[in-house]
Write an enzyme that holds these catalytic residues in place. Sequence first.
Site, mmCIF file in Angstrom:
data_model
loop_
_atom_site.group_PDB
_atom_site.id
_atom_site.type_symbol
_atom_site.label_atom_id
_atom_site.label_comp_id
_atom_site.label_asym_id
_atom_site.label_seq_id
_atom_site.Cartn_x
_atom_site.Cartn_y
_atom_site.Cartn_z
ATOM 1 N N HIS A 2 34.267 38.513 37.004
ATOM 2 C CA HIS A 2 35.728 38.959 37.427
ATOM 3 C C HIS A 2 35.805 39.380 38.611
ATOM 4 O O HIS A 2 34.721 39.835 39.462
ATOM 5 C CB HIS A 2 36.350 40.008 36.236
ATOM 6 N N ASN B 157 41.618 43.297 29.521
ATOM 7 C CA ASN B 157 40.278 43.763 30.006
ATOM 8 C C ASN B 157 41.021 44.978 30.216
ATOM 9 O O ASN B 157 41.543 45.494 31.082
ATOM 10 C CB ASN B 157 39.999 42.510 31.058
ATOM 11 N N GLU C 274 42.389 33.766 38.626
ATOM 12 C CA GLU C 274 43.175 35.626 38.915
ATOM 13 C C GLU C 274 43.131 35.879 39.886
ATOM 14 O O GLU C 274 42.343 35.815 41.333
ATOM 15 C CB GLU C 274 42.375 36.043 37.796
ATOM 16 N N GLU D 297 35.993 41.856 39.783
ATOM 17 C CA GLU D 297 35.887 43.338 40.908
ATOM 18 C C GLU D 297 34.204 43.648 40.608
ATOM 19 O O GLU D 297 33.283 43.792 41.278
ATOM 20 C CB GLU D 297 36.254 44.212 38.985
ATOM 21 N N GLY E 91 46.047 44.417 39.732
ATOM 22 C CA GLY E 91 45.916 45.163 39.660
ATOM 23 C C GLY E 91 47.050 46.100 40.864
ATOM 24 O O GLY E 91 47.216 47.233 40.904
ATOM 25 N N LYS F 222 38.402 47.156 31.433
ATOM 26 C CA LYS F 222 37.998 47.966 32.954
ATOM 27 C C LYS F 222 37.102 48.817 32.131
ATOM 28 O O LYS F 222 37.031 49.153 30.959
ATOM 29 C CB LYS F 222 38.738 47.757 33.712
ATOM 30 N N SER G 107 48.627 41.182 37.337
ATOM 31 C CA SER G 107 49.457 41.862 37.035
ATOM 32 C C SER G 107 49.989 41.653 35.847
ATOM 33 O O SER G 107 51.644 41.153 35.936
ATOM 34 C CB SER G 107 50.178 41.942 38.077
HETATM 35 C C1 PEP Z 1 42.490 42.379 35.066
HETATM 36 O O1 PEP Z 1 41.509 42.949 35.323
HETATM 37 O O2 PEP Z 1 41.814 40.954 35.222
HETATM 38 C C2 PEP Z 1 43.726 41.720 35.527
HETATM 39 C C3 PEP Z 1 44.668 40.846 35.634
HETATM 40 O O3 PEP Z 1 43.922 43.476 35.656
HETATM 41 P P1 PEP Z 1 45.967 43.465 36.028
HETATM 42 O O4 PEP Z 1 46.796 41.949 34.940
HETATM 43 O O5 PEP Z 1 45.890 44.552 35.917
HETATM 44 O O6 PEP Z 1 45.959 43.087 37.059
#
Ligand code: PEP
Length: 249
Positions: A91, A11, A163, A93, A169, A13, A208
Amino acid sequence: MAIRKTMVAGNWKMNGSLELVTQLSNAVNSVKSNEIDIVLFPPFPLVPALVDSGVTTGTQTLSENTPGAFTGEVDAQLIKDLGAEYVLVGHSERRSIYKESNATVAAKFARAQQVGLTPILCIGESESEQENGQTEHVVAAQIDAVIEKLGVAALKHSVIAYEPVWAIGTGKTASPEQAQAVHKFIRDKIASLDSDLAQGLTILYGGSVNEKNSELLFAQPDIDGGLIGGASLKADSFTAICNSAKGTV
Ligand code: PEP
């Protein structure tokens, strides 16, 4: 028992450029294999270039509506016509910044399937929900919103991405055991309605993930790959993560 497909999804973003499409598509094309599906989710304008590069492509969201007066929104059929195959829905966000409710996410899931896109349903609890022991309650409600709207059979043509919001992040990853426990809860919950479907459902972990922790996470029995944010922008890290997913089924 159904064989599940392993997937590594990236992803981007609101990051990326035509230059990144070139870099990442070369990298992904060099590690492609029958063992895993690799899918990249760039910002909308980069979709055609990524599709042309031969990389399986998805978008980060879509409109739940059919075409009309919805300034700034993007229709599912257009996404499909441009050659994308997947779409992220819900997601964290989108849920937190753009206030998408479970009902809106379910509507987006439905619209994706209506045009033949495969939705990746993103679910996960916040830090305070985790601290208050509400993880299972929160993820169950996020899944139930889809099941109540469309029936459990709709999950057959989808992927789930667990997630934990506190891990996205932040550099704080759930331990493999912690993530496995939630993945098992998700699979068992769906199995209580349709066991075959649950056994065949790909459930990704996100939060992460990097080239140092991916192997142990992906080795867990109910973790079928990952949804990768930050590390999907770096060719070396992303290809190492993809390679660590091979042979984990
Ligand atoms: C994500 O954006 O779905 C995500 C898992 O980000 P990150 O790997 O940076 O934590």
